[in-house]
Design an enzyme around this catalytic site. Sequence first.
Site, PDB file in Angstrom:
ATOM      1  N   HIS A  27       0.827  -1.209   0.000  1.00  0.00           N
ATOM      2  CA  HIS A  27       0.000   0.000   0.000  1.00  0.00           C
ATOM      3  C   HIS A  27       0.863   1.262   0.000  1.00  0.00           C
ATOM      4  O   HIS A  27       0.562   2.238  -0.702  1.00  0.00           O
ATOM      5  CB  HIS A  27      -0.897   0.027   1.239  1.00  0.00           C
ATOM      6  N   ARG A  54      -3.830 -10.151   4.221  1.00  0.00           N
ATOM      7  CA  ARG A  54      -4.171 -11.487   4.707  1.00  0.00           C
ATOM      8  C   ARG A  54      -2.945 -12.322   5.058  1.00  0.00           C
ATOM      9  O   ARG A  54      -3.074 -13.390   5.668  1.00  0.00           O
ATOM     10  CB  ARG A  54      -5.041 -12.212   3.682  1.00  0.00           C
TER      11      ARG A  54
END
Length: 285
Positions: free
Chosen positions: A40, A190
């Site tokens: 990100h 995740r």
Amino acid sequence: MSQPLVVDTVPGLRAQIREWRREGLSVAMVPTMGALHDGHISLVGAALATADRCVVSIFVNPAQFAPTEDLDKYPRQLARDLDRLTEAGAQLAFTPTVSEMYPAGFATKISVGGPSSGLESDFRPTFFEGVATVVAKLFLQALPDYAIFGEKDYQQLCVVRKLCRDLDLPVDIVGAPTVRDAHGLAMSSRNAYLDAAELDVARQLNVILRQTAAALAAGADENGVTGKATAALLEAGFDSVDYVAARESLTLTSWRRDGDGRLLAAAWLGRTRLIDNVEVSSFIP
């Protein structure tokens, strides 16, 4: 560095962006579901290299989770996310609530054809409808000049590009390369679900995909090598494999051997589903 301005309402978001527009500044958006990792942060860097200001949305979108998926346990860590955005230099964090994004009586959904067909849709049939709806809302709320998406979610990137083309949304979609750890594992929120033993297995995903892509580029039979890749993933310790498939890189239609493509895969480790993709060069005999 100062923490980004945090707004949680659409009027607040629009007010700040109007101010930037009055100053003649361009705006790039990075849509996220939070639990920010280095992947990100690389998107924030790409946004700031592309535009004068960067707005990062942090919203765990319930519309893209099926009833059996991990909405409730999806990691939420806003304070840490804001610290990371401070370090990255983002100027605005948009952190809407579910009721802000989907007020009472909300009944509109957007369905994108073309690149949404197959692959993820075979296993998560409501996923891209949820993605397209929330992305369209974010773009209409912020009206950014650019939006940055990671290539790790490659099918999603293709769907968002198709959404903008078909609906004439005036947003330039920029795809950013996948960020990987030192072992080649694609960064994902995740990954936090994986224990040490599972991480060792997960790191074989990219290795096997690269080997398979090289075989395809060298002229190997597509069905044969993708079948071998599935077997190799199971032998490496994955519990199940949803798909390993070669697709044309822009439309995600069937891969043609004379064109560039993408090899995409999804596989399960325990309760964690991992996806990845690599480029496939055209076969030149």
